[in-house]
Design an enzyme around this catalytic site. Structure first.
Site, mmCIF file in Angstrom:
data_model
loop_
_atom_site.group_PDB
_atom_site.id
_atom_site.type_symbol
_atom_site.label_atom_id
_atom_site.label_comp_id
_atom_site.label_asym_id
_atom_site.label_seq_id
_atom_site.Cartn_x
_atom_site.Cartn_y
_atom_site.Cartn_z
ATOM 1 N N SER A 6 0.948 -1.070 -0.033
ATOM 2 C CA SER A 6 -0.014 -0.056 -0.091
ATOM 3 C C SER A 6 0.724 1.123 0.066
ATOM 4 O O SER A 6 2.104 1.263 0.229
ATOM 5 C CB SER A 6 -0.957 -0.059 1.439
ATOM 6 O OG SER A 6 -0.369 -0.078 2.451
ATOM 7 N N GLU A 8 1.418 5.603 0.775
ATOM 8 C CA GLU A 8 0.691 6.807 1.206
ATOM 9 C C GLU A 8 1.272 7.999 0.233
ATOM 10 O O GLU A 8 2.344 8.178 -0.063
ATOM 11 C CB GLU A 8 1.142 7.123 2.487
ATOM 12 C CG GLU A 8 0.568 8.198 3.314
ATOM 13 C CD GLU A 8 0.842 8.380 4.915
ATOM 14 O OE1 GLU A 8 0.437 7.400 5.497
ATOM 15 O OE2 GLU A 8 1.676 9.244 5.306
ATOM 16 N N THR A 39 -2.977 11.597 3.619
ATOM 17 C CA THR A 39 -2.939 12.446 4.758
ATOM 18 C C THR A 39 -3.726 13.692 4.881
ATOM 19 O O THR A 39 -4.250 13.919 3.792
ATOM 20 C CB THR A 39 -1.318 12.856 4.972
ATOM 21 O OG1 THR A 39 -1.013 13.847 3.882
ATOM 22 C CG2 THR A 39 -0.491 11.457 5.049
ATOM 23 N N ALA A 42 -2.964 18.937 10.100
ATOM 24 C CA ALA A 42 -3.232 19.411 11.575
ATOM 25 C C ALA A 42 -4.423 20.126 11.405
ATOM 26 O O ALA A 42 -4.601 21.297 10.866
ATOM 27 C CB ALA A 42 -2.228 20.128 11.930
ATOM 28 N N HIS A 67 -6.820 9.857 5.659
ATOM 29 C CA HIS A 67 -6.611 9.911 6.944
ATOM 30 C C HIS A 67 -7.783 10.714 7.829
ATOM 31 O O HIS A 67 -8.211 11.736 7.158
ATOM 32 C CB HIS A 67 -4.971 10.647 7.350
ATOM 33 C CG HIS A 67 -4.105 9.654 6.909
ATOM 34 N ND1 HIS A 67 -2.989 9.799 7.579
ATOM 35 C CD2 HIS A 67 -3.980 8.734 6.065
ATOM 36 C CE1 HIS A 67 -2.122 8.845 7.143
ATOM 37 N NE2 HIS A 67 -2.789 8.141 6.092
ATOM 38 N N ASP A 99 -1.324 15.598 15.215
ATOM 39 C CA ASP A 99 -0.699 16.448 16.086
ATOM 40 C C ASP A 99 -1.363 17.909 16.237
ATOM 41 O O ASP A 99 -1.799 18.271 15.283
ATOM 42 C CB ASP A 99 0.735 16.802 15.274
ATOM 43 C CG ASP A 99 1.567 15.467 15.100
ATOM 44 O OD1 ASP A 99 1.685 14.757 16.183
ATOM 45 O OD2 ASP A 99 2.109 15.409 14.215
ATOM 46 N N ALA A 113 -7.083 8.586 19.660
ATOM 47 C CA ALA A 113 -7.302 7.698 18.656
ATOM 48 C C ALA A 113 -8.390 6.645 18.841
ATOM 49 O O ALA A 113 -9.204 6.421 18.153
ATOM 50 C CB ALA A 113 -6.148 7.270 17.737
ATOM 51 N N PHE A 206 12.752 14.254 9.629
ATOM 52 C CA PHE A 206 11.829 13.518 10.213
ATOM 53 C C PHE A 206 12.116 12.644 11.394
ATOM 54 O O PHE A 206 11.408 12.687 12.044
ATOM 55 C CB PHE A 206 10.976 12.641 8.904
ATOM 56 C CG PHE A 206 10.569 13.500 7.805
ATOM 57 C CD1 PHE A 206 9.923 14.922 7.831
ATOM 58 C CD2 PHE A 206 10.255 13.010 6.694
ATOM 59 C CE1 PHE A 206 9.406 15.672 6.828
ATOM 60 C CE2 PHE A 206 9.610 13.600 5.490
ATOM 61 C CZ PHE A 206 9.139 14.987 5.747
ATOM 62 N N HIS A 256 3.855 -1.058 3.743
ATOM 63 C CA HIS A 256 3.236 0.463 3.541
ATOM 64 C C HIS A 256 4.203 1.280 3.157
ATOM 65 O O HIS A 256 5.159 1.767 4.189
ATOM 66 C CB HIS A 256 2.465 0.794 4.713
ATOM 67 C CG HIS A 256 1.621 2.027 4.548
ATOM 68 N ND1 HIS A 256 0.441 2.083 3.685
ATOM 69 C CD2 HIS A 256 1.691 3.247 4.895
ATOM 70 C CE1 HIS A 256 -0.256 3.214 3.691
ATOM 71 N NE2 HIS A 256 0.671 3.998 4.414
#
Length: 279
Positions: A6, A8, A39, A42, A67, A99, A113, A206, A256
């Site tokens: 998969s 993203e 995604t 925020a 997401h 976040d 979550a 990151f 992923h």
């Protein structure tokens, strides 16, 4: 048993980015992925762009998973977003805490979550496939690994169908995390999230931000290549190929890939690993 793949993406901000992503979807779509995820900014800052990217992916004939973030959200607006996706035939979602944007004091009506997963299950029924996040090297905002693992188990018990991990470079961290989760009664698949070395400097940023360990020998080699893009690419491919080989040999249910909206490295990795089905 074949290993699923998969991919993203993040929602593009420009018309050029939108067109590029459509091309990338077609290129990676040749591998017959299980789904593409998109995604979410925020506080829902990319909500419309996420919806648009998801609909483009679905329109191209692929399964898409937006997401969905707790942060800054209310039950009402989460229900509204889910209704929008339901109308369009989307039944897969990645449920995250998300976040807090800087300057935001409150997280919204959902603190964790697990509460978001419970809400989706209670209000939408069983016909959604819900993925959640997992942190093999512990969530960057959680000091205690045991507590982080408990939060993960809570999400799974709340009704998640599976989990995708944050990216990592230490396969032992993944296998240890899976073993610990199984001891807590988690039975759902935990899919490793893999970040190809698209840009070493960016990936290192990151990793530092999120508490992810890049092995020192990898750091030293990468930094030694300086601006030699070809060597960085070749070495990065070798490192990530070996990582994926270990994960697959150890029984990972899928891979992923965090693509950063690019296809070349991910295609090269999948070819090396024999993943996906070339059209």
């Amino acid at each position: 048993m074949s290993t699923s793949v998969s991919f993203e993406f993040f929602p593009p901000n420009t018309p050029v980015g939108v067109d590029k992503l459509k091309t990338v979807v077609q290129e990676l779509g040749a591998l017959k992925p299980q789904y593409f995820s998109v995604t979410y900014g925020a506080g829902g800052s990319t909500r419309d762009k996420t919806l648009s990217a998801v609909m483009d992916i679905a329109g191209a004939g692929f399964d898409a998973a937006p997401h969905l973030s707790c942060v800054g959200s209310t039950r009402e607006n989460i229900a509204e977003i889910l209704a929008t996706y339901r109308e369009r035939g989307i039944r897969r979602v990645v449920a995250l805490r998300g976040d807090l944007p800087s300057g935001t004091a409150t997280a919204g009506e959902f603190r964790y979550a697990s509460e978001l997963v419970s809400f989706i299950r209670e209000t939408q029924g069983p016909d959604w496939h819900i993925e959640v996040a997992a942190y093999p090297e512990t969530h960057p905002q959680q000091r205690y690994a045991a507590r982080d693992l408990q939060h993960f188990a809570d999400k799974m018990r709340a009704g998640a169908d599976g989990a995708i991990t944050q990216f990592f470079f230490n396969p032992d961290a993944y296998f240890h995390f899976v073993d610990e989760a199984r001891r807590l009664g988690v039975t759902q698949p935990i899919t490793p999230g893999i970040m190809p070395f698209h840009n070493y400097g960016r990936i290192a940023q990151f990793a530092q931000r999120d508490g992810i360990e890049i092995p020192r020998w990898v750091q030293m080699k990468m930094e030694g290549f300086m601006d030699d893009a070809a060597s960085i690419r070749a070495f990065g491919l070798d490192v990530v190929t070996r990582l994926c080989e270990r994960l697959i040999a150890g029984g990972a249910p899928g891979i992923h890939f965090y693509t950063l909206n690019q296809s070349a490295l991910t295609l090269a990795l999948c070819e090396r690993l024999g993943l996906g089905t070339q059209a």
